[in-house]
Motif scaffolding. Structure first.
Motif, PDB file in Angstrom:
ATOM      1  N   UNK A   1       8.333  16.124 -31.774  1.00 33.69           N
ATOM      2  CA  UNK A   1       8.483  14.733 -32.402  1.00 33.69           C
ATOM      3  C   UNK A   1       9.948  14.428 -32.453  1.00 33.69           C
ATOM      4  N   UNK A   2      10.877  15.283 -32.684  1.00 34.39           N
ATOM      5  CA  UNK A   2      12.243  15.013 -32.490  1.00 34.39           C
ATOM      6  C   UNK A   2      12.421  14.414 -31.345  1.00 34.39           C
TER       7      UNK A   2
ATOM      8  N   UNK B   1      14.155  18.485 -39.789  1.00 33.54           N
ATOM      9  CA  UNK B   1      13.955  19.912 -40.307  1.00 33.54           C
ATOM     10  C   UNK B   1      13.184  19.683 -41.435  1.00 33.54           C
ATOM     11  N   UNK B   2      13.534  18.642 -42.346  1.00 38.46           N
ATOM     12  CA  UNK B   2      12.587  18.762 -43.792  1.00 38.46           C
ATOM     13  C   UNK B   2      11.271  18.235 -43.406  1.00 38.46           C
ATOM     14  N   UNK B   3      11.112  17.430 -42.594  1.00 29.89           N
ATOM     15  CA  UNK B   3       9.633  16.590 -42.403  1.00 29.89           C
ATOM     16  C   UNK B   3       9.010  16.523 -41.315  1.00 29.89           C
TER      17      UNK B   3
ATOM     18  N   UNK C   1       4.529  17.508 -36.227  1.00 30.20           N
ATOM     19  CA  UNK C   1       4.664  17.130 -34.948  1.00 30.20           C
ATOM     20  C   UNK C   1       5.759  18.117 -34.285  1.00 30.20           C
ATOM     21  N   UNK C   2       5.329  19.314 -34.330  1.00 34.47           N
ATOM     22  CA  UNK C   2       5.619  20.796 -33.701  1.00 34.47           C
ATOM     23  C   UNK C   2       4.719  21.300 -32.959  1.00 34.47           C
ATOM     24  N   UNK C   3       4.887  21.860 -31.838  1.00 36.07           N
ATOM     25  CA  UNK C   3       4.148  22.874 -31.187  1.00 36.07           C
ATOM     26  C   UNK C   3       4.560  24.219 -30.819  1.00 36.07           C
TER      27      UNK C   3
ATOM     28  N   UNK D   1       2.982  25.567 -39.345  1.00 36.64           N
ATOM     29  CA  UNK D   1       2.051  24.594 -38.536  1.00 36.64           C
ATOM     30  C   UNK D   1       2.251  25.026 -37.217  1.00 36.64           C
ATOM     31  N   UNK D   2       3.047  25.629 -36.472  1.00 31.52           N
ATOM     32  CA  UNK D   2       2.871  25.951 -35.001  1.00 31.52           C
ATOM     33  C   UNK D   2       2.153  27.097 -34.805  1.00 31.52           C
TER      34      UNK D   2
END
Length: 304
Positions: free
Chosen positions: A124-125, A145-147, A151-153, A192-193
């Protein structure tokens, strides 16, 4: 060149029409630029490779398979000392710690990981960075980092690697330069990942946990006091020892340090590097710094 505004264009058109011969037609075309869709813009080559290529996935899976095989073998033999790593005051910038506590009992085994682009792909970033002019902004990164957990993998191979380690009784420990004030967001991103749980101060160590900023040696010392560190993984040489990033070391001097002597023996033998051509110290250097005089070739005149 300045482009005339609508009023100037309209005035010019009227003037031309007034002096035209009867029956003549004057065609006025005003080209209006339409903004290009950011999604149609070419992604930077380094991002194409790391986030989009099968080669990057293969390299990461390969590194993780080798790391876990190494750690399982090391644990079965039970080393008396941890893997070499950056420790404060160590000779040459690298030292080891005992795998036993002061009472002689064995410390629990662990493998130490960096997070960003080692375990987590910050998709995402990096999408924002690739599609937005202006480059890196620390405020935006802190917000990420906070939010940004949704949107990571995971880096390919990481989920399976950590699962195998935990099944063998080896604790994954995370040592990252994400900010301590954003610890909750980092815990959420790891979860989440699919990389499991992390507890700040126990299995998660962050920038701001001590007074040394982005340097990691002091955090490694804290980790090595609690665990028998079997191996380390990262995408930057500073994930293994701060000595690599000391001072104004040129790209070639840094490369020489990593590729010769004691350090050269560590790669694949306790230290495991993940590819990251997108950001960090590995991509510094101008043409003259990367290509030293003995590497500079030009074709003969007749070939030009």
């Amino acid at each position: 060149m300045r482009i005339a505004g609508p009023l100037a264009v309209g005035t010019a058109a009227l003037a031309l029409a007034g002096c035209a011969t009867p029956g003549a037609q004057i065609e006025q075309r005003v080209e209006v630029a339409t903004p290009a869709d950011p999604l149609d813009q070419p992604a930077p080559d380094s991002m194409r490779w790391l986030y989009g290529s099968g080669e990057a996935a293969a390299a990461s899976i390969q590194a993780y398979r080798m790391l876990v095989d190494y750690a399982l073998e090391a644990a079965s033999a039970w080393p008396e000392e941890s893997a070499p790593m950056g420790l404060p005051g160590a000779v040459g910038g690298v030292g080891t710690a005992s795998c036993r506590d002061s009472d002689g009992s064995a410390k629990p085994p662990a493998v130490v990981f960096d997070a960003d682009e080692t375990l987590i792909l910050n998709l995402g970033y990096e999408y924002w960075d690739a599609s937005t002019p202006g480059g890196y902004d620390p405020k935006v990164w802190s917000a990420w980092e906070r939010d940004g957990a949704a949107h990571v993998a995971p880096v390919p191979g990481a989920v399976t690697a950590l699962k195998r380690l935990r099944e063998a009784g080896i604790t994954p420990v995370f040592n990252t330069n994400r900010l301590a004030e954003n610890a909750q967001g980092t815990v959420a991103a790891l979860s989440a990942a699919g990389l499991g749980d992390a507890v700040h101060g126990e299995t998660l160590f962050l920038k701001g946990d001590d007074a040394t900023g982005s340097r990691k040696d002091a955090r490694r010392e804290t980790i090595a006091a609690r665990y028998c560190v079997l191996a380390l993984a990262g995408d930057n040489l500073g994930d293994f020892a701060d000595v690599f990033n000391d001072g104004d070391r040129s790209p070639q001097a840094r490369r020489d340090l990593a590729g010769r002597g004691t350090f050269a023996q560590m790669w694949g033998n306790g230290w495991f590097v993940l590819p990251n051509p997108v950001y960090g110290a590995s991509i510094k250097g101008n043409v003259g710094e990367v290509f030293l005089p003995n590497a500079r070739w030009n074709p003969p005149e007749e070939a030009e």
